[in-house]
Motif scaffolding. Structure first.
Motif, PDB file in Angstrom:
ATOM      1  N   PRO A   1       0.814  -1.227   0.000  1.00 57.54           N
ATOM      2  CA  PRO A   1       0.000   0.000   0.000  1.00 57.54           C
ATOM      3  C   PRO A   1       0.843   1.272   0.000  1.00 57.54           C
ATOM      4  O   PRO A   1       0.493   2.246  -0.662  1.00 57.54           O
ATOM      5  CB  PRO A   1      -0.837  -0.098   1.276  1.00 57.54           C
ATOM      6  N   LEU A   2       1.950   1.271   0.717  1.00 59.48           N
ATOM      7  CA  LEU A   2       2.783   2.473   0.728  1.00 59.48           C
ATOM      8  C   LEU A   2       3.422   2.674  -0.639  1.00 59.48           C
ATOM      9  O   LEU A   2       3.334   3.756  -1.227  1.00 59.48           O
ATOM     10  CB  LEU A   2       3.864   2.358   1.812  1.00 59.48           C
ATOM     11  N   GLY A   3       4.038   1.636  -1.161  1.00 54.56           N
ATOM     12  CA  GLY A   3       4.752   1.758  -2.417  1.00 54.56           C
ATOM     13  C   GLY A   3       3.863   2.158  -3.576  1.00 54.56           C
ATOM     14  O   GLY A   3       4.201   3.038  -4.369  1.00 54.56           O
ATOM     15  N   LEU A   4       2.684   1.563  -3.675  1.00 54.92           N
ATOM     16  CA  LEU A   4       1.850   1.800  -4.860  1.00 54.92           C
ATOM     17  C   LEU A   4       1.215   3.183  -4.849  1.00 54.92           C
ATOM     18  O   LEU A   4       0.746   3.657  -5.889  1.00 54.92           O
ATOM     19  CB  LEU A   4       0.802   0.691  -5.016  1.00 54.92           C
ATOM     20  N   LEU A   5       1.196   3.828  -3.688  1.00 45.50           N
ATOM     21  CA  LEU A   5       0.608   5.164  -3.590  1.00 45.50           C
ATOM     22  C   LEU A   5       1.658   6.251  -3.370  1.00 45.50           C
ATOM     23  O   LEU A   5       1.327   7.401  -3.093  1.00 45.50           O
ATOM     24  CB  LEU A   5      -0.410   5.197  -2.433  1.00 45.50           C
ATOM     25  N   GLY A   6       2.920   5.882  -3.484  1.00 46.98           N
ATOM     26  CA  GLY A   6       3.973   6.883  -3.305  1.00 46.98           C
ATOM     27  C   GLY A   6       4.102   7.362  -1.875  1.00 46.98           C
ATOM     28  O   GLY A   6       4.496   8.505  -1.625  1.00 46.98           O
TER      29      GLY A   6
ATOM     30  N   VAL B   1       5.418   6.856   2.278  1.00 49.01           N
ATOM     31  CA  VAL B   1       6.502   6.311   3.096  1.00 49.01           C
ATOM     32  C   VAL B   1       5.969   6.160   4.519  1.00 49.01           C
ATOM     33  O   VAL B   1       4.928   6.745   4.859  1.00 49.01           O
ATOM     34  CB  VAL B   1       7.745   7.232   3.078  1.00 49.01           C
ATOM     35  N   PRO B   2       6.658   5.380   5.359  1.00 50.21           N
ATOM     36  CA  PRO B   2       6.196   5.244   6.749  1.00 50.21           C
ATOM     37  C   PRO B   2       6.001   6.624   7.382  1.00 50.21           C
ATOM     38  O   PRO B   2       6.819   7.524   7.202  1.00 50.21           O
ATOM     39  CB  PRO B   2       7.334   4.468   7.420  1.00 50.21           C
ATOM     40  N   GLY B   3       4.901   6.760   8.118  1.00 50.93           N
ATOM     41  CA  GLY B   3       4.560   8.037   8.726  1.00 50.93           C
ATOM     42  C   GLY B   3       3.494   8.793   7.963  1.00 50.93           C
ATOM     43  O   GLY B   3       2.842   9.682   8.485  1.00 50.93           O
ATOM     44  N   ASP B   4       3.283   8.444   6.684  1.00 46.92           N
ATOM     45  CA  ASP B   4       2.358   9.201   5.845  1.00 46.92           C
ATOM     46  C   ASP B   4       0.887   8.877   6.101  1.00 46.92           C
ATOM     47  O   ASP B   4       0.025   9.751   5.991  1.00 46.92           O
ATOM     48  CB  ASP B   4       2.640   8.924   4.363  1.00 46.92           C
ATOM     49  N   ALA B   5       0.562   7.602   6.357  1.00 47.85           N
ATOM     50  CA  ALA B   5      -0.845   7.194   6.301  1.00 47.85           C
ATOM     51  C   ALA B   5      -1.133   6.062   7.273  1.00 47.85           C
ATOM     52  O   ALA B   5      -0.237   5.300   7.655  1.00 47.85           O
ATOM     53  CB  ALA B   5      -1.190   6.732   4.878  1.00 47.85           C
ATOM     54  N   LYS B   6      -2.420   5.978   7.640  1.00 48.41           N
ATOM     55  CA  LYS B   6      -2.896   4.829   8.412  1.00 48.41           C
ATOM     56  C   LYS B   6      -3.326   3.756   7.424  1.00 48.41           C
ATOM     57  O   LYS B   6      -4.097   4.043   6.494  1.00 48.41           O
ATOM     58  CB  LYS B   6      -4.099   5.236   9.281  1.00 48.41           C
ATOM     59  N   ILE B   7      -2.846   2.545   7.599  1.00 47.86           N
ATOM     60  CA  ILE B   7      -3.196   1.452   6.700  1.00 47.86           C
ATOM     61  C   ILE B   7      -4.016   0.429   7.483  1.00 47.86           C
ATOM     62  O   ILE B   7      -3.543  -0.139   8.468  1.00 47.86           O
ATOM     63  CB  ILE B   7      -1.930   0.765   6.135  1.00 47.86           C
ATOM     64  N   LEU B   8      -5.260   0.238   7.030  1.00 45.55           N
ATOM     65  CA  LEU B   8      -6.156  -0.727   7.674  1.00 45.55           C
ATOM     66  C   LEU B   8      -6.351  -1.876   6.704  1.00 45.55           C
ATOM     67  O   LEU B   8      -6.772  -1.658   5.568  1.00 45.55           O
ATOM     68  CB  LEU B   8      -7.516  -0.085   7.980  1.00 45.55           C
ATOM     69  N   ARG B   9      -6.060  -3.078   7.140  1.00 53.05           N
ATOM     70  CA  ARG B   9      -6.148  -4.219   6.233  1.00 53.05           C
ATOM     71  C   ARG B   9      -7.013  -5.321   6.828  1.00 53.05           C
ATOM     72  O   ARG B   9      -6.936  -5.609   8.024  1.00 53.05           O
ATOM     73  CB  ARG B   9      -4.742  -4.766   5.936  1.00 53.05           C
ATOM     74  N   ASN B  10      -7.813  -5.923   5.974  1.00 54.19           N
ATOM     75  CA  ASN B  10      -8.541  -7.127   6.365  1.00 54.19           C
ATOM     76  C   ASN B  10      -8.864  -7.918   5.097  1.00 54.19           C
ATOM     77  O   ASN B  10      -8.518  -7.502   3.989  1.00 54.19           O
ATOM     78  CB  ASN B  10      -9.802  -6.774   7.184  1.00 54.19           C
TER      79      ASN B  10
ATOM     80  N   THR C   1      -1.058  -5.336 -12.984  1.00 56.08           N
ATOM     81  CA  THR C   1      -0.426  -4.196 -13.655  1.00 56.08           C
ATOM     82  C   THR C   1       0.129  -3.167 -12.673  1.00 56.08           C
ATOM     83  O   THR C   1       0.902  -2.295 -13.059  1.00 56.08           O
ATOM     84  CB  THR C   1      -1.441  -3.455 -14.555  1.00 56.08           C
ATOM     85  N   GLY C   2      -0.301  -3.227 -11.414  1.00 59.47           N
ATOM     86  CA  GLY C   2       0.124  -2.222 -10.436  1.00 59.47           C
ATOM     87  C   GLY C   2      -0.695  -0.947 -10.495  1.00 59.47           C
ATOM     88  O   GLY C   2      -0.443  -0.006  -9.746  1.00 59.47           O
ATOM     89  N   ARG C   3      -1.695  -0.926 -11.403  1.00 62.77           N
ATOM     90  CA  ARG C   3      -2.473   0.308 -11.577  1.00 62.77           C
ATOM     91  C   ARG C   3      -3.726   0.339 -10.707  1.00 62.77           C
ATOM     92  O   ARG C   3      -4.351  -0.686 -10.473  1.00 62.77           O
ATOM     93  CB  ARG C   3      -2.911   0.459 -13.029  1.00 62.77           C
ATOM     94  N   LEU C   4      -4.093   1.558 -10.312  1.00 61.23           N
ATOM     95  CA  LEU C   4      -5.357   1.778  -9.615  1.00 61.23           C
ATOM     96  C   LEU C   4      -6.428   2.104 -10.624  1.00 61.23           C
ATOM     97  O   LEU C   4      -6.232   2.933 -11.518  1.00 61.23           O
ATOM     98  CB  LEU C   4      -5.231   2.985  -8.664  1.00 61.23           C
ATOM     99  N   GLN C   5      -7.589   1.458 -10.485  1.00 59.65           N
ATOM    100  CA  GLN C   5      -8.744   1.779 -11.321  1.00 59.65           C
ATOM    101  C   GLN C   5      -9.732   2.543 -10.444  1.00 59.65           C
ATOM    102  O   GLN C   5     -10.351   1.941  -9.559  1.00 59.65           O
ATOM    103  CB  GLN C   5      -9.402   0.493 -11.836  1.00 59.65           C
TER     104      GLN C   5
END
Ligand SMILES: [Zn+2]
Length: 164
Positions: free
Chosen positions: A43-48, A50-59, A156-160
């Motif tokens: 999630p960090l890499g694909l959205l540009g 880095v740690p500290g930038d965003a809260k990541i919630l996964r399930n 593809t690594g792309r967001l739709q």
């Protein structure tokens, strides 16, 4: 010796070069991302980010469950979150089975999972729109929160964008 020795060894290397000591727990880019546990998603890499930038919630399935909502409310009030991206992905295991399929699989091994709701996804676009609406209509945010939805293509690594 444990099943986690490899992780401890790699953490020792990581900590030796650690540079994140000045970060706070606030989301520096004001973002929360709700995504799937799928191991292909960075999630960090694909959205540009880095740690500290965003809260990541996964399930499983990137679903907006009660616990995701609880976490988003805390993130808004305590941790600087001002926008939310819900990001399921292509080829998701959750869109290939029903709750009943999983119950039946478990039953074959003598396990009764029927008290669990798995939030499987028969229609990914519909589930995403439902989940976006759930965030938008919750009464627990102090002001309207920008909420977006996009499906990440694991091939593809792309967001739709679905709703951005
Ligand atoms: Zn998935």
């Amino acid at each position: 010796m444990s099943e986690f020795d490899d992780l401890l060894a790699d953490n020792a290397k990581y900590a030796a070069g650690f540079t994140g000591s000045d970060l706070t727990g606030r989301a520096a880019r004001g973002l929360a991302v709700v995504t799937c546990m799928d191991s292909r998603i960075d999630p960090l890499g694909l959205l540009g980010l880095v740690p500290g930038d965003a809260k990541i919630l996964r399930n499983a399935g990137a679903r907006v469950t009660d616990d995701v909502l609880r976490t988003l409310v805390l993130a808004v009030f305590l941790l600087g979150v001002e926008r939310v991206l819900v990001m399921p992905h292509t080829d998701c295991g959750m869109s290939k089975v029903s709750d009943n399929d999983v119950h039946a699989l478990a039953q074959q091994q003598g396990v009764d999972t029927r008290s669990l709701e798995f939030h499987t996804v028969p229609d990914q676009q519909a589930a995403l729109r439902h989940d976006l609406t759930r965030i938008r209509t919750t009464p627990f945010f102090p002001h309207p929160l920008p909420v977006g939805g996009a499906i990440y293509d694991v091939h593809t690594g792309r967001l739709q964008p679905v709703e951005l």
